[in-house]
Design an enzyme around this catalytic site. Structure first.
Site, PDB file in Angstrom:
ATOM      1  N   HIS A   1      -0.994 -11.071  18.045  1.00  0.00           N
ATOM      2  CA  HIS A   1      -1.396  -9.700  18.350  1.00  0.00           C
ATOM      3  C   HIS A   1      -0.854  -9.246  19.697  1.00  0.00           C
ATOM      4  O   HIS A   1      -0.230  -8.176  19.822  1.00  0.00           O
ATOM      5  CB  HIS A   1      -2.926  -9.632  18.322  1.00  0.00           C
TER       6      HIS A   1
ATOM      7  N   SER B   1      -4.102  -0.557  17.473  1.00  0.00           N
ATOM      8  CA  SER B   1      -3.565  -1.578  18.380  1.00  0.00           C
ATOM      9  C   SER B   1      -2.093  -1.346  18.664  1.00  0.00           C
ATOM     10  O   SER B   1      -1.603  -1.634  19.757  1.00  0.00           O
ATOM     11  CB  SER B   1      -3.713  -2.975  17.771  1.00  0.00           C
TER      12      SER B   1
ATOM     13  N   ASN C   1     -10.052   1.181  14.245  1.00  0.00           N
ATOM     14  CA  ASN C   1      -9.495   1.307  12.899  1.00  0.00           C
ATOM     15  C   ASN C   1     -10.553   1.422  11.808  1.00  0.00           C
ATOM     16  O   ASN C   1     -10.374   0.902  10.720  1.00  0.00           O
ATOM     17  CB  ASN C   1      -8.609   0.096  12.597  1.00  0.00           C
TER      18      ASN C   1
ATOM     19  N   ASP D   1      -4.855  -9.243  26.046  1.00  0.00           N
ATOM     20  CA  ASP D   1      -4.818  -9.425  24.596  1.00  0.00           C
ATOM     21  C   ASP D   1      -4.803 -10.921  24.298  1.00  0.00           C
ATOM     22  O   ASP D   1      -5.319 -11.704  25.087  1.00  0.00           O
ATOM     23  CB  ASP D   1      -3.588  -8.703  24.023  1.00  0.00           C
TER      24      ASP D   1
END
Length: 727
Positions: free
Chosen positions: A275, A435, A370, A237
């Site tokens: 994130h 996520s 998403n 990530d």
């Protein structure tokens, strides 16, 4: 860096050698990707923007030297490309493409990637690159994986076709970049009550009331398993806040390894975007009464930093391949990869890396995306790859999050709305997104592996899917599209079988008396009076004409420390110790009873009737006897001998029995196997190979619970073997 001038093409197709699919691309019409000869500065990029009157569509990637420009709807794409290439700063241009699955793809016009086959030497690779009149732009971290320059005067797609035909090449594909691939989430503080995804009592979180038990049932799961430091959650990530009090203690030591796959100035995977830190906290934040707690909070975190806007797919492949290599190099560990990001299309490098990881026994989890889209219709990569677990987001009431993708290719659902977790600078935030759902599944996989590291990837995946709670009735119109249901960590751990029992030979010693061809019995006494003192002893008996002694042996050396003659019992087939006296069962004379023997005198003190047959095996768990007549094991009331029930032994024959750690050990002497099974459910835990050789390898069994040692009498060799067991 100076770039080759490449040919303008009109045919945009190539065959993906990895998947064998022929892919056709269509210019998108409103975006052009341009590469720069030299590293662009903000000023030089702005000069180009002003000169050609084309606004930037995406940010400039200075390190790799490219930018994406917006083309007005009415403007001709060719005209825009021509005006860009007229600038001295610009090397080449290419349209942004739409593939035949309707997905937008960003390719660099003068680069491509190639993965050579494992058998190809580096010298052969270099010769091929030279023969192609290409050059190496980046030697990726994955062995044999390169980003190469398109040869001068040739086009990207014709080069891909040419290179893919080479026998030495596993696959070749465009050098592709992804933008804004950190899946969208909605932000908004720390105690356990806010972690509704772990424990939902219907509490109001971030202004939203939940539904009792619409969660992963973490507290109940933690009663079974809280994680293992040899299970690593690799969070690929934006990195992690390495000093965050919720993360620091669980981050795997990096040493000299480079964990920055975004090609930063050093190898440290520091998170500046937030994130990755949030994702890492949900999966495995520390249990320290500060901030949040992760689902697998005794596991370790390996944060691998990648770029998500913009970011090179081949670097993402490198990160996944790195985890695969770590898994292969560290067989005592198990790894789970969490990837809360997407790509704009099918990418052989990333897909191959995922396959490599799964082949190295790594569980790979991806967010489903998403876009409120059915990924069966409009695929989102890598979520649609069959090797990964794709995760749908659910809310506090077990409804599909309105933003979440769905489809039959999804594996499970997990909490992904109003998720409170760690963010940089020692802070915490609420975020929404698949996520946030994905690390719930990665943490669950880590707990399952912590309970049993021997499980295959397919077994872990099956356990997680099969034990999920069906939420289809709460989501009309989405039946079968939300995976197998919302995950339940407690059910998953309850369904996780314990690992096989490992056995190591610790020592062996000879029988004190040679067997004459009949039966042998063993039992372990933790506290037996011998002379004037109490000690532990191994009780041993073997058939010999004129001698039916029960010997008391030193369990460490096999030395005889005492003996007793059970005068009224001449054909004993099995022994047991009930804490005070010796119990024995006969194989011929006196068969059909369990007799009580005084350990000091050998006198028979009592007897209880049992089912008829040869008394080959006898075990006692403190409440009941388990009595084997070779072809059947009977469960008996220890006081009356009344049979409660009976069943055939595993493998069909039982010549010896013992009890320990909640399990029965059944010796199949002829087959040379010892089966370990649950005395209540009869579920087999393990099958051990009986030590030694011959036709009678497991004629007697005894267990020392203090040392987890199993004593095995090999009657053929007249030898007692001592196995150290690891449960």
């Amino acid at each position: 860096m100076p770039r080759n001038k490449v040919k303008t093409e009109t045919q945009f197709t190539y065959t993906n050698k990895f998947s064998t699919k022929t892919i056709t691309f269509t210019p998108k019409g409103d975006e052009v990707l341009a590469t720069f000869h030299d590293t662009p500065t903000p000023e030089s990029a702005l000069n180009v923007v002003r000169a050609v009157s084309l606004p930037l569509s995406q940010s400039v990637h200075a390190a790799r030297g490219f930018a994406v420009f917006q083309v007005k709807e009415a403007e001709d794409l060719t005209k825009a490309a021509t005006s860009l290439e007229a600038r001295p700063e610009i090397a080449n241009t290419t349209p942004v493409f739409v593939d035949d699955e309707g997905l937008t793809r960003y390719f660099l016009p003068d680069e491509f990637t190639v993965q050579f086959k494992d058998a190809v030497t580096k010298k052969q690779m270099e010769d091929i690159v030279k023969r192609l009149k290409s050059s190496v732009i980046v030697e990726q971290r994955t062995p044999g994986y390169y980003t190469l320059a398109v040869p001068a005067g040739k086009g990207l797609f014709e080069t891909l076709q040419e290179v893919s035909r080479l026998d030495e090449v596993a696959f070749a594909e465009p050098s592709e970049v992804g933008f804004d691939d950190a899946l969208a989430y909605m932000p908004d503080d720390p105690n356990f009550n806010r972690l509704w995804g772990l424990h939902n009592t219907g509490q109001v979180v971030n202004g939203v009331a939940g539904t009792n038990n619409a969660d992963v049932d973490a507290p109940a799961a933690w009663d079974l398993e809280r994680g293992d430091s040899n299970v690593i959650v690799a969070v690929i990530d934006t990195g992690a806040d390495l000093d965050h009090p919720d993360l620091a203690a669980n981050i795997l030591p990096r040493g000299a390894e480079d964990w920055d796959f975004a090609d930063g100035p050093d190898g440290s995977p520091d998170d500046t975007a937030g994130h990755g830190s949030h994702v890492a906290g949900t999966a495995a934040a520390v249990d320290n009464a500060v901030g949040v707690i992760g689902l697998a909070h005794l596991c370790r975190i390996m944060p691998l930093r990648i770029d998500l806007t913009p970011g090179m797919n081949q670097n993402r492949a490198d990160a996944i391949n790195y985890v695969a290599a770590q898994a292969a190099a560290n067989p005592a560990r198990r790894y789970v990869i969490n990837c809360s990001w997407k790509m704009s299309g099918d990418h052989a490098g990333v897909h191959n890396a995922i396959i490599n990881a799964v082949g190295a026994k790594v569980v790979v989890v991806f967010a489903a995306g998403n876009a409120n889209t059915n990924i069966d219709v409009t695929p989102q990569y890598p979520a649609v790859y069959p090797e990964v677990m794709a995760v749908v987001a659910s809310d506090q009431n077990d409804h599909r999050a309105t933003f979440s993708n769905f489809g039959t290719k999804c594996s499970v659902s997990a909490p992904g709305v109003n998720i409170w977790s760690s963010t940089p600078d020692d802070t915490h935030r609420f975020l929404d997104g698949t996520s946030m759902a994905s690390p719930h599944v990665a943490g669950r996989a880590a707990l399952v592996l912590s309970r049993n590291k021997t499980l295959s990837v397919a077994q872990v995946r099956s356990i997680i899917e099969v034990t999920s709670d069906n939420i289809d009735p709460l989501n009309p119109g989405f039946a079968g599209l939300l995976g197998k249901g919302r995950i339940d960590a407690f059910k998953a751990l309850s369904a996780t079988p314990p690992p096989p029992i490992a056995a190591v030979l610790k020592r062996r010693f000879k029988f004190p008396q040679i067997n004459a061809g009949s039966s042998t019995g063993l039992a372990f006494a933790r506290r037996l009076r011998i002379g004037l003192s109490f000690r532990s002893a191994l009780l041993f008996l073997t058939q010999q004409a004129g001698s039916e002694k029960i010997y008391y042996l030193n369990p460490l050396t096999g030395a005889v420390v005492g003996s007793v003659d059970p005068a009224a019992n001449d054909t004993i087939g099995s022994l047991e110790w009930d804490g005070t006296n010796i119990r024995c069962a006969n194989v011929t004379v006196g068969a059909g009873s369990i007799n009580t023997i005084d350990p000091a005198t050998g006198a028979q003190l009592g007897s209880i009737p049992v089912p008829p047959g040869r008394g080959e095996g006898l075990a006692y768990d403190g409440r009941r006897f388990y009595y084997s007549t070779q072809s059947r094991i009977h469960v008996l009331d220890a006081v009356t001998g009344v049979a409660i029930h009976s069943y055939p032994p595993p493998g069909g024959t039982c010549r010896a029995l013992t009890y320990g750690r909640g399990y029965l050990f059944s010796g199949n002497s002829t087959a040379g196997k010892i089966t370990v099974f649950d005395r209540t459910t009869l579920a087999i835990r393990s099958t051990l190979a009986a030590p030694g050789a011959g036709a009678n390898q497991a004629e007697g069994l005894a267990f020392n619970p203090a040392t987890n040692e199993l004593f095995v009498a090999n009657q053929t060799e007249n030898m007692i073997y001592v196995l150290g067991l690891t449960f």
